[in-house]
Design a protein around this motif. Structure first.
Motif, PDB file in Angstrom:
ATOM      1  N   GLY A 102       0.811  -1.211   0.000  1.00  0.00           N
ATOM      2  CA  GLY A 102       0.000   0.000   0.000  1.00  0.00           C
ATOM      3  C   GLY A 102       0.840   1.253   0.000  1.00  0.00           C
ATOM      4  N   THR A 103       0.149   2.385   0.108  1.00  0.00           N
ATOM      5  CA  THR A 103       0.784   3.688   0.054  1.00  0.00           C
ATOM      6  C   THR A 103       0.375   4.530   1.256  1.00  0.00           C
ATOM      7  N   PHE A 104       1.367   5.062   1.960  1.00  0.00           N
ATOM      8  CA  PHE A 104       1.128   6.029   3.016  1.00  0.00           C
ATOM      9  C   PHE A 104       1.204   7.395   2.359  1.00  0.00           C
ATOM     10  N   GLU A 105       0.216   8.253   2.604  1.00  0.00           N
ATOM     11  CA  GLU A 105       0.191   9.557   1.953  1.00  0.00           C
ATOM     12  C   GLU A 105      -0.434  10.601   2.865  1.00  0.00           C
ATOM     13  N   VAL A 106      -0.283  11.864   2.476  1.00  0.00           N
ATOM     14  CA  VAL A 106      -0.889  12.970   3.199  1.00  0.00           C
ATOM     15  C   VAL A 106      -2.033  13.500   2.344  1.00  0.00           C
ATOM     16  N   ARG A 107      -3.189  13.642   2.965  1.00  0.00           N
ATOM     17  CA  ARG A 107      -4.349  14.196   2.261  1.00  0.00           C
ATOM     18  C   ARG A 107      -4.709  15.538   2.889  1.00  0.00           C
ATOM     19  N   LYS A 108      -5.144  16.452   2.050  1.00  0.00           N
ATOM     20  CA  LYS A 108      -5.519  17.790   2.528  1.00  0.00           C
ATOM     21  C   LYS A 108      -7.023  17.833   2.784  1.00  0.00           C
ATOM     22  N   ARG A 109      -7.371  18.352   3.951  1.00  0.00           N
ATOM     23  CA  ARG A 109      -8.780  18.565   4.296  1.00  0.00           C
ATOM     24  C   ARG A 109      -9.064  20.045   4.177  1.00  0.00           C
ATOM     25  N   ALA A 110     -10.114  20.377   3.465  1.00  0.00           N
ATOM     26  CA  ALA A 110     -10.477  21.771   3.271  1.00  0.00           C
ATOM     27  C   ALA A 110     -11.082  22.343   4.558  1.00  0.00           C
ATOM     28  N   ALA A 111     -11.011  23.660   4.687  1.00  0.00           N
ATOM     29  CA  ALA A 111     -11.663  24.322   5.808  1.00  0.00           C
ATOM     30  C   ALA A 111     -13.170  24.146   5.648  1.00  0.00           C
ATOM     31  N   ARG A 112     -13.857  24.020   6.767  1.00  0.00           N
ATOM     32  CA  ARG A 112     -15.300  23.809   6.695  1.00  0.00           C
ATOM     33  C   ARG A 112     -15.972  24.395   7.927  1.00  0.00           C
ATOM     34  N   THR A 113     -17.276  24.460   7.863  1.00  0.00           N
ATOM     35  CA  THR A 113     -18.052  24.949   8.990  1.00  0.00           C
ATOM     36  C   THR A 113     -18.647  23.763   9.720  1.00  0.00           C
ATOM     37  N   GLY A 114     -18.451  23.722  11.026  1.00  0.00           N
ATOM     38  CA  GLY A 114     -19.017  22.660  11.853  1.00  0.00           C
ATOM     39  C   GLY A 114     -20.019  23.244  12.828  1.00  0.00           C
ATOM     40  N   ARG A 115     -20.521  22.405  13.697  1.00  0.00           N
ATOM     41  CA  ARG A 115     -21.495  22.855  14.675  1.00  0.00           C
ATOM     42  C   ARG A 115     -21.192  22.225  16.024  1.00  0.00           C
ATOM     43  N   ASN A 116     -21.203  23.032  17.076  1.00  0.00           N
ATOM     44  CA  ASN A 116     -21.033  22.539  18.433  1.00  0.00           C
ATOM     45  C   ASN A 116     -22.304  21.780  18.810  1.00  0.00           C
ATOM     46  N   LEU A 123     -19.104  26.674  14.109  1.00  0.00           N
ATOM     47  CA  LEU A 123     -17.668  26.804  14.320  1.00  0.00           C
ATOM     48  C   LEU A 123     -16.951  26.760  12.982  1.00  0.00           C
ATOM     49  N   LYS A 124     -15.852  27.467  12.887  1.00  0.00           N
ATOM     50  CA  LYS A 124     -15.026  27.378  11.690  1.00  0.00           C
ATOM     51  C   LYS A 124     -13.921  26.372  11.976  1.00  0.00           C
ATOM     52  N   ILE A 125     -13.832  25.319  11.172  1.00  0.00           N
ATOM     53  CA  ILE A 125     -12.797  24.303  11.316  1.00  0.00           C
ATOM     54  C   ILE A 125     -11.728  24.591  10.271  1.00  0.00           C
ATOM     55  N   LYS A 126     -10.491  24.747  10.732  1.00  0.00           N
ATOM     56  CA  LYS A 126      -9.386  25.105   9.839  1.00  0.00           C
ATOM     57  C   LYS A 126      -9.052  23.959   8.892  1.00  0.00           C
ATOM     58  N   ALA A 127      -8.433  24.314   7.770  1.00  0.00           N
ATOM     59  CA  ALA A 127      -7.923  23.306   6.839  1.00  0.00           C
ATOM     60  C   ALA A 127      -6.793  22.553   7.533  1.00  0.00           C
ATOM     61  N   SER A 128      -6.637  21.287   7.186  1.00  0.00           N
ATOM     62  CA  SER A 128      -5.583  20.493   7.820  1.00  0.00           C
ATOM     63  C   SER A 128      -5.067  19.433   6.862  1.00  0.00           C
ATOM     64  N   LYS A 129      -3.967  18.838   7.253  1.00  0.00           N
ATOM     65  CA  LYS A 129      -3.405  17.715   6.515  1.00  0.00           C
ATOM     66  C   LYS A 129      -3.528  16.487   7.406  1.00  0.00           C
ATOM     67  N   VAL A 130      -3.961  15.363   6.828  1.00  0.00           N
ATOM     68  CA  VAL A 130      -4.126  14.139   7.617  1.00  0.00           C
ATOM     69  C   VAL A 130      -3.385  12.988   6.948  1.00  0.00           C
ATOM     70  N   PRO A 131      -2.736  12.134   7.754  1.00  0.00           N
ATOM     71  CA  PRO A 131      -2.091  10.957   7.166  1.00  0.00           C
ATOM     72  C   PRO A 131      -3.146   9.944   6.744  1.00  0.00           C
ATOM     73  N   ALA A 132      -2.866   9.241   5.653  1.00  0.00           N
ATOM     74  CA  ALA A 132      -3.815   8.247   5.147  1.00  0.00           C
ATOM     75  C   ALA A 132      -3.045   7.051   4.603  1.00  0.00           C
ATOM     76  N   PHE A 133      -3.727   5.924   4.533  1.00  0.00           N
ATOM     77  CA  PHE A 133      -3.137   4.704   3.977  1.00  0.00           C
ATOM     78  C   PHE A 133      -4.083   4.159   2.922  1.00  0.00           C
ATOM     79  N   LYS A 134      -3.541   3.891   1.743  1.00  0.00           N
ATOM     80  CA  LYS A 134      -4.319   3.307   0.655  1.00  0.00           C
ATOM     81  C   LYS A 134      -3.768   1.908   0.411  1.00  0.00           C
ATOM     82  N   PRO A 135      -4.546   0.845   0.712  1.00  0.00           N
ATOM     83  CA  PRO A 135      -4.028  -0.520   0.569  1.00  0.00           C
ATOM     84  C   PRO A 135      -3.786  -0.899  -0.885  1.00  0.00           C
ATOM     85  N   GLY A 136      -2.764  -1.734  -1.090  1.00  0.00           N
ATOM     86  CA  GLY A 136      -2.428  -2.232  -2.419  1.00  0.00           C
ATOM     87  C   GLY A 136      -3.237  -3.473  -2.764  1.00  0.00           C
ATOM     88  N   ALA A 137      -3.152  -3.896  -4.009  1.00  0.00           N
ATOM     89  CA  ALA A 137      -3.938  -5.024  -4.508  1.00  0.00           C
ATOM     90  C   ALA A 137      -3.611  -6.330  -3.786  1.00  0.00           C
TER      91      ALA A 137
END
Length: 150
Positions: A102-116, A123-137
């Motif tokens: 598989g592949t370990f990668e960084v994915r970008k999350r866009a800023a969004r509006t959330g709710r308490n 609430l305003k949720i900031k953009a962030s980068k999150v680690p992700a894993f995509k399994p291989g065949a």
């Protein structure tokens, strides 16, 4: 050819522990949970959708040491080194591919509006980068029970 017909409970639980079996004697079957099951093998009397084991770091180190016939200290250094390399690679914004696994990668999350949920306030949720894993065949095939070539 039908080998046996057994009566069993099939839990429709979504979480663990299910809770609806509390207070029942072992082997007692609630009427609304009875299903006639015709099968060719033994039937579990309590089936949960979430019956799995999470391997922790110590168990991984022990398994690696046994598989490679090395010491636990060597296996611990190997696991630590692998985690450090993956983390450093992702921190730089690069990806790490292990063909078939598989592949370990960084994915970008866009800023969004959330709710308490407590107050309902937006609430305003900031953009962030999150680690992700995509399994291989090959990994997908192994998890799904397909035989792989060695």
């Amino acid at each position: 050819m039908i080998a046996s017909a057994e009566i069993s409970t099939r839990s429709r639980c979504r979480g663990w522990p299910c809770g609806h079996h509390e207070g029942m004697a072992k082997g007692a079957l609630p009427v609304n949970r009875l299903f006639l099951i015709i099968n060719l093998g033994p039937v579990s009397t309590h089936t949960h959708q979430r019956s799995f084991h999470n391997m922790n770091r110590k168990e991984l180190v022990d398994a690696l040491a046994a598989k490679t016939e090395s010491t636990k200290a060597d296996a611990e250094r190997a696991v630590s080194g692998l985690i450090d390399i993956i983390s450093a690679t992702l921190k730089k914004g690069d990806s790490l591919s292990l063909v078939g696994f598989g592949t370990f990668e960084v994915r970008k999350r866009a800023a969004r509006t959330g709710r308490n949920p407590k107050t309902g306030e937006e609430l305003k949720i900031k953009a962030s980068k999150v680690p992700a894993f995509k399994p291989g065949a090959t990994l997908k095939a192994t998890v799904n029970g397909a035989k792989t070539k060695k």
